[in-house]
Design an enzyme around this catalytic site. Sequence first.
Site, PDB file in Angstrom:
ATOM      1  N   GLU A   2      -8.033   1.569  -0.476  1.00 49.44           N
ATOM      2  CA  GLU A   2      -7.472   0.384  -1.128  1.00 49.44           C
ATOM      3  C   GLU A   2      -8.284  -0.052  -2.341  1.00 49.44           C
ATOM      4  OE1 GLU A   2      -7.927   0.686   2.116  1.00 49.44           O
ATOM      5  OE2 GLU A   2      -6.040   0.239   3.164  1.00 49.44           O
ATOM      6  N   PHE A  48      -5.346  -9.051  15.856  1.00 51.69           N
ATOM      7  CA  PHE A  48      -5.678  -7.699  15.418  1.00 51.69           C
ATOM      8  C   PHE A  48      -5.434  -7.570  13.908  1.00 51.69           C
ATOM      9  CE2 PHE A  48      -4.323  -3.218  14.683  1.00 51.69           C
ATOM     10  CZ  PHE A  48      -5.585  -2.661  14.841  1.00 51.69           C
ATOM     11  N   GLN A  49      -6.413  -7.077  13.206  1.00 48.69           N
ATOM     12  CA  GLN A  49      -6.365  -6.890  11.750  1.00 48.69           C
ATOM     13  C   GLN A  49      -6.050  -8.167  10.988  1.00 48.69           C
ATOM     14  OE1 GLN A  49      -4.007  -3.290  10.960  1.00 48.69           O
ATOM     15  NE2 GLN A  49      -5.931  -2.145  11.141  1.00 48.69           N
ATOM     16  N   LYS A  80       3.552 -11.212   8.123  1.00 45.91           N
ATOM     17  CA  LYS A  80       4.580 -10.248   8.494  1.00 45.91           C
ATOM     18  C   LYS A  80       5.941 -10.906   8.723  1.00 45.91           C
ATOM     19  CE  LYS A  80       5.699  -6.607  11.698  1.00 45.91           C
ATOM     20  NZ  LYS A  80       5.309  -5.781  12.812  1.00 45.91           N
ATOM     21  N   MET A 127     -29.365   5.686 -14.273  1.00 46.89           N
ATOM     22  CA  MET A 127     -29.713   4.422 -14.916  1.00 46.89           C
ATOM     23  C   MET A 127     -30.816   3.707 -14.142  1.00 46.89           C
ATOM     24  SD  MET A 127     -29.368   2.549 -17.425  1.00 46.89           S
ATOM     25  CE  MET A 127     -27.854   2.594 -18.375  1.00 46.89           C
TER      26      MET A 127
END
Lengths: 167, 576
Positions: free
Chosen positions: B49, B111-112, B161, B468
């Site tokens: 993502e 959940f999630q 949802k 760097m």
Amino acid sequence: MTHTISLLVENHQGVLARISGLFSGRAYNLESLTVGVTADSSISRITLVCSGDDNVIEQIKKQLNKLVDVIKLTDLTGLPAVHRELALIKVSASPSQRGEIVQVVDVFRGKIVDVGSDSMVIEATGSTEKIDDMLTILSAYTVLEIARSGLISIERGKKIKKVLKGV
Amino acid sequence: MKSGAAMVVEALKAENIEIIFGYPGGVVIPLFDILFAEPDIHVVLTRHEQAAVHAADGYARSTGKTGVCLVTSGPGATNTVTGLANANFDSVPIVCLTGQVPRSMIGNDAFQEADIVGITRPVTKHNYIVTDRSALPRTLKEAFHIASTGRPGPVVVDLPKDILTEKLDDQYPESIQMRSYNPVIKGHQGQIRRAAELLNEAKKPLFYIGGGIHIADASEVFRKLSKKTGIPSVSSLMGIGGLPADNPLNLGMLGMHGTYVANMAVSNCDVLFGIGTRFDDRATGDLATFAPHAKIVHIDIDPSAIARNVTVEVPIVGDARQVIEELIGPCRAASIAPWLEEIDGWRNAHPLNPDAGGNKLSPGMVIQAVSEVFPDAIIATEVGQNQMWAALFYNYRHQRSLITSGGLGTMGFGFPAAIGAKLGNPGKTVIDIAGDGSIQMNIQELATAAQEGLAIIIVILNNGYLGMVRQWQELFFNKRYSSTCLRKRAECPPACNNPGDTCLAYIPDFVKLAEAYDAVGIRVTKKEEVIPALKKAAESKNRPVILDFIIEEEANVWPMVPAGAAISNMLLGDET
Ligand SMILES: Cc1ncc(C[n+]2csc(CCOP(=O)(O)OP(=O)(O)O)c2C)c(N)n1
Ligand SMILES: [Mg+2]
């Protein structure tokens, strides 16, 4: 320097978190913040007291203005405005001390709103300084608990944008 | 009656969104379900993502359109945070749709579940959670409006949802009015006049352009202003490409790794005219000694960017293109021959040196070869030395031709951003100039690029180091290369600062890795192989190409201004 800023904001979920998050995230000094709905239920008024040098105050105002939910920002510092804070102060008060305490409260035009066998609760409204002064005097007694509302302020006079009338 | 998911797709179409970058999961299946049969919207499945947001970002930066991503709740949403912060810092318009658990479960540690609105509040321009199906169309409209107007930025819309499944007979609004959000576009006339006067009277005027030039599509009008006035320019990292690199009035990048001439010009000018730039600390160095002789004019669409770091004589809030257009009239051709002469002196005293010495490839020369073979490419970069070499040695000629993570400095940005840029500009060559460390941060996107058939060229400047950081360790930490050697193995001595050709092989083998992803992989170790390898890469039509350039390990980026020093105080690399 301390500034009092009045904000009209969209009464959206999370708007308070946006404002407090701005202050914590950018390490600005926030002394008090109060919020309440206006006559238009879609708009809330927030009064906040913050401090910093001129550059910081300028940035605070710009950053607040940048928040999408902020409708209008007014820096009341230096403007004609009414400022009030409410304090509830519980002091330990034996029956023999009550009289003296009532006198102090009267001088500050406060109210006794509760009296117990060995304590009393004082309600005081006024400027932050006035409440500070009252607390200094009351410190001669045993102050048990204090609840302060933070400052709320409103500009004097009637200049207000038409869309925002009544808020 | 349409479901919330159908409304989201209606909104995407109404906003002319042709491509979205996403990753599915439980709560967003209803939305992906509609997109399955949707011919007008191309859904690109990234492999992470974070990469979806960077790809949307690269798409947006290279096209000027709004990038869109779509991810699931919980881990899908939290994986977007770096991408959002990156886009927010660099003012990139993105609408990021996140799934959320059903309303009834919010707050229950479902959940999630993640409070993504809470998490992303400080790293987005604005964000929403939709808690009422009837608010969905307006919220989406506001999100697109806010993302793309004023100073652009990412906007998150969190979609429970059950909002996606609830049906309502409603329509996506055509326009929107917001009483609380009205960015100032038109500059103040009096201020514009004052700015022009200052420029006209200046003996040593200098433009300083930033990323706002690209965002406002102001490159063309700026080139007119530059031509008419004959006033030289420096650029921040983000402003590169606003003026062609080979234009004699372009003195290059200022700041920590700016050119000698740019930093000296800033330090000696009498009017510094900033356009769409934040006067960021990597550009200004020590503020007390920044542009010490200059009156500063500053055009920016974001009032909070003005006078934050420097004292500004003439602030102008507005859109860079509009303000510049209005400036062209009142600005005169400057008679500043002595100033230009002084500048030429600096230019000739310390030009950039692409040669790093040593036997291996010089990164500067590799980039110059890229510039020669691909003069009109879109260059994305990773972060580190590779980014600075890409900024200094490629000859940028076009607006939006450099896609780089400026504010956040996100390693792993370049490659997914290149994917977005290529999808937005299929006809152009898109190249990611990468470090061997950074490229590994989103290397999984080789699968995305390969499957989408994108002939992106990844130029790895492989120094075997987090270069760097190693450079700082070399200069300021006694060469103690702590955790920066990418060749270090369990068997190595604990404090080695001198890896050599006897070390065990570098991991991964980028050529084999390319092959594993059905990409083309070519390793380049010799000077004479550089141009042929680039030409070979140009032949790939639909497969990504990794060019693994083995460069001088301890090549440094010069000039360098030590952190916190005045920008006139440069280390030039020729000190012994
Ligand atoms: C996500 C992230 N982590 C850490 C850093 C700190 N950092 C900046 S440059 C750099 C080294 C990058 O190494 P490499 O990609 O090999 O580039 P090089 O400098 O060698 O060209 C690191 C670790 C960062 N910018 N981003
Ligand atoms: Mg490296």
